[in-house]
Design a protein around this motif. Sequence first.
Motif, short mmCIF file in Angstrom:
data_model
loop_
_atom_site.label_atom_id
_atom_site.label_comp_id
_atom_site.label_asym_id
_atom_site.label_seq_id
_atom_site.Cartn_x
_atom_site.Cartn_y
_atom_site.Cartn_z
N ARG A 8 0.92 -1.23 0.15
CA ARG A 8 0.02 -0.15 0.07
C ARG A 8 0.92 1.20 -0.06
N ASP A 9 1.83 1.28 0.36
CA ASP A 9 2.84 2.38 0.50
C ASP A 9 3.91 2.63 -0.61
N VAL A 42 1.98 2.77 -7.27
CA VAL A 42 1.35 1.77 -7.71
C VAL A 42 2.05 1.48 -9.37
N HIS A 48 -1.39 -3.62 -5.15
CA HIS A 48 -1.72 -2.49 -4.35
C HIS A 48 -3.28 -2.22 -4.45
N PRO A 49 -3.79 -1.94 -3.40
CA PRO A 49 -5.22 -1.55 -3.25
C PRO A 49 -5.85 -0.66 -4.16
N SER A 50 -4.97 0.34 -4.68
CA SER A 50 -5.42 1.30 -5.60
C SER A 50 -5.10 1.01 -7.11
N ARG A 58 -0.30 7.46 -6.70
CA ARG A 58 -1.59 7.01 -5.76
C ARG A 58 -2.30 6.16 -6.23
N ASN A 110 -9.46 -6.12 -6.03
CA ASN A 110 -8.37 -6.46 -5.12
C ASN A 110 -8.84 -6.67 -3.79
N LYS A 121 -7.29 -6.10 -0.97
CA LYS A 121 -6.94 -5.12 -0.09
C LYS A 121 -7.89 -3.62 -0.21
N THR A 122 -8.49 -3.75 -1.15
CA THR A 122 -9.23 -2.43 -1.56
C THR A 122 -10.20 -2.17 -0.58
N ASP A 164 -10.11 3.45 0.11
CA ASP A 164 -9.50 3.39 -0.92
C ASP A 164 -10.07 3.80 -2.32
N ASP A 190 -14.72 0.21 6.00
CA ASP A 190 -13.51 -0.39 6.29
C ASP A 190 -13.15 -1.33 7.44
#
Lengths: 491, 491
Positions: A47-48, A51, A95-97, A449, A469, A471-472, A476, B12
């Motif tokens: 996430r950090d 993307v 990546h969640p985005s 981002r 995803n 994680k999204t 997000d 979330d």
Amino acid sequence: MSIDGGSARVRDQEWDSGSLGDMPPEEFSRLAHDVVDWMAGYLDGVRDLPVFPNVAPGDIRSQLPTHAPDHPEDLSDALRDFRDIIVPGITHWNHPSFHAYFSITGSAPGILGEMLAAALNVNHMVWRSSPAATELEEVALAWLRGLVGLPDVFDGHINDTASTSTMYALAAARERAYPEAHEAGLFGQRPGRVYASGHTHSSVEKGTLALGLGRQAFRAVDTDDEHRMRPDALRSAMLEDGKAGLVPIAVVPTLGTTSTTAIDPVAEVVDVAREFGAWVHVDAAYGGPAAIVPEVRELYHGWEGADSIVINPHKWLFTPIDCSVLYCRDPDALIRAFSLVPAYLETPESGAARNLMDYGVALGRRFRALKLWFVMRAFGRSGLEARIRAHLQMARTLADAVDAEPNWERMASVPLALVVFRYAPREMDDEAADAANRAIIDRVNETGRAFIGPTRIDGRTVIRVAIGNLKTTPSDVESVWDAIRDAAASL
Amino acid sequence: MSIDGGSARVRDQEWDSGSLGDMPPEEFSRLAHDVVDWMAGYLDGVRDLPVFPNVAPGDIRSQLPTHAPDHPEDLSDALRDFRDIIVPGITHWNHPSFHAYFSITGSAPGILGEMLAAALNVNHMVWRSSPAATELEEVALAWLRGLVGLPDVFDGHINDTASTSTMYALAAARERAYPEAHEAGLFGQRPGRVYASGHTHSSVEKGTLALGLGRQAFRAVDTDDEHRMRPDALRSAMLEDGKAGLVPIAVVPTLGTTSTTAIDPVAEVVDVAREFGAWVHVDAAYGGPAAIVPEVRELYHGWEGADSIVINPHKWLFTPIDCSVLYCRDPDALIRAFSLVPAYLETPESGAARNLMDYGVALGRRFRALKLWFVMRAFGRSGLEARIRAHLQMARTLADAVDAEPNWERMASVPLALVVFRYAPREMDDEAADAANRAIIDRVNETGRAFIGPTRIDGRTVIRVAIGNLKTTPSDVESVWDAIRDAAASL
């Protein structure tokens, strides 16, 4: 036999000393634990990362030597280069985005399956070359068939990608339409047609091309204002082509097109195709897994009437790439199209067991069923349903948000988890809007981002935001919408 | 955007609580370390497992539920079932006494590459969908090209299997032979021919079939007494077919056939093919990696004159399955055969960067270059050469041992690492010998001490012993020869 005789120059000691053989077991173990630590940290921290990487064509290549090393290197050095050179050039599908193409997840259970498959390194081209891999593929695909509600007349096997699955299905269709071509080729035959909507995936046209049918064999059928194939237009096209003497080879309805996730009316399409004796191949590569969710499955009413269906667990079923499932009502049609058994592949089980090499072109087969099986066990029917439903809901929430903004135009309804829309203030003409939307996509992607993609709908350049995803989260999705609006505001 | 509005029902917190999202990071980490321990133990101990499992068709399937679980399961349970149900049904390609098909190794460096590729889970269909994956594929294939001594006019990409690579090469050949078929299909064209020896791999015939050329398009060229394609027979066949009006599409010489590792005289074959304007595709799927060894490379003299060459690192270059490399002198020929770029795959880098989806049917692409790159770094040129040479030497030692026994007959010379021979005491007629050799293979495989395969040469059933595993030592080869002679003695 004496190893001292004749041409023998190698000795067992050379394995013991490590000058031959594989990496020593303790070194593998140490490095593999290090790699797992990296993997776990990467998945937790992705996430950090940006993307989309800030690189230009050639940037990665230019950091690497042009030739292989002459002598062995410490693999730690390669792992360091992986971390320092390769990873900074990766587009992070985890990546969640990540919202371009179709957003996917190679979930943790799936990754564990891939690790074990890599260690086993079996090739189950025939049953005896790895019985458990063949049978687990049967079991896993029966499970998946049950999850999406298909009847058990459908028999499945796993391919690498949907493009391959679709080409195999079209090959079976071609075999049925031109039985004489098996021996003599297409040369003496009448030209034919493969029908799909103009919004179908490029793989249908590519498969048609690969099979020797020619691009002209692909006919795009008109769509309605929801970008769905019109059954009446299909019938007209097939009638017209029939009068012209063209052979009806196949019709390919899509459940979830790539540009808008339009859902072709498959029941009516099947009815029309049947009138003309054409094979029906359903492209549910993206949409298929969502049939686990009851309210989505209703939309696919009639798909069970098809001859073949492709569903990609590597798209929306949390299975690492690659894993594309081809279900076929008459698997013998694939065997008729492809089976050739040379002497070195004859087995005593022929007849009693299935040899998966017989269903397509590829002979070698990775043990792909294992990761899919782990995913279905770890999440269960209820967990898969909840996760896919969450994606559907986030997509609808984004659609509502787009609808609520005056300068934005949604370009298609949202039956699944893709939202397509564009920035189109009243004062902008279409050309200016196209340029603005291209610029918005580029700016969002450059920030790192989020990663979003373009497509064209009704001739206009639009923004695609796909959600898929694990994680999204709703926050997000809120963030990517903020990033898109920020980019528009900065134009 | 407010997630409270409209249809939003997910929050979330549902990700934080683990009711949505992936497996928690700490659980993945714990399980992945357990999995690595299992992998390391398995690889170290595989020698003690039976090579071929003692199972009958259906034995594995019958131990597993017929439906997916309704609710999430603890993945530890799935890992336990993997260990207790799946592994006992695996044919161990990692075993040092696996000598069937072509013996292979997914080495430790390659496995580490697969682990990382599974974690990244990228799909580099286009450059921007993962720049580093695209560029590392370019780098790794340039390294491999250098290792096997091919000139840099050859441009490579990775496919799943040699059958796929060969089909793509034949598609490019078809495109060149029938430029009009791209649009109109093969329907109006004159039939054509693809030439290979009768000992060629089934993939050539399968590719011909898949491409719509028909089985009749495949013509088996006569071989000499070493099972090599005869250039004079090729020329006669092409002349005869030319008079009959058939189009010369492609000639496929093999460097290391499956039944005997015969090495077709590629320089002369290229010369003949050139006279007729046919595409030359070299099947070096098995033999290619051995070109790293200078004395083998001499045998391939002239292969650099081909249009395309397939080399499988997953066969004899210690790379986990799947990884098949297709080198092409004119990669644009593949692009002409296959490229179709829909709107959702248009990228700003078009022209400046390579989009690997353009070279074949499959759109999705796993990050396969990583494992191959790790293998080349870990072993280096010298290490790869030493390992392949050790296999060559063990094969020759076994050949010498067979030659020294009166009741045994070697059926082909041993240019690479495969020995084919049969039990043929003077008093046995050919039918009895066929039955005896089938029985010997079955008995050896039933013991679990080794796994060997059959093939047919000159109409006779014979035993194939392929050597290619990194763990195989001279003593192991001695043991399999003992097992084979024990089986013969027990008849």
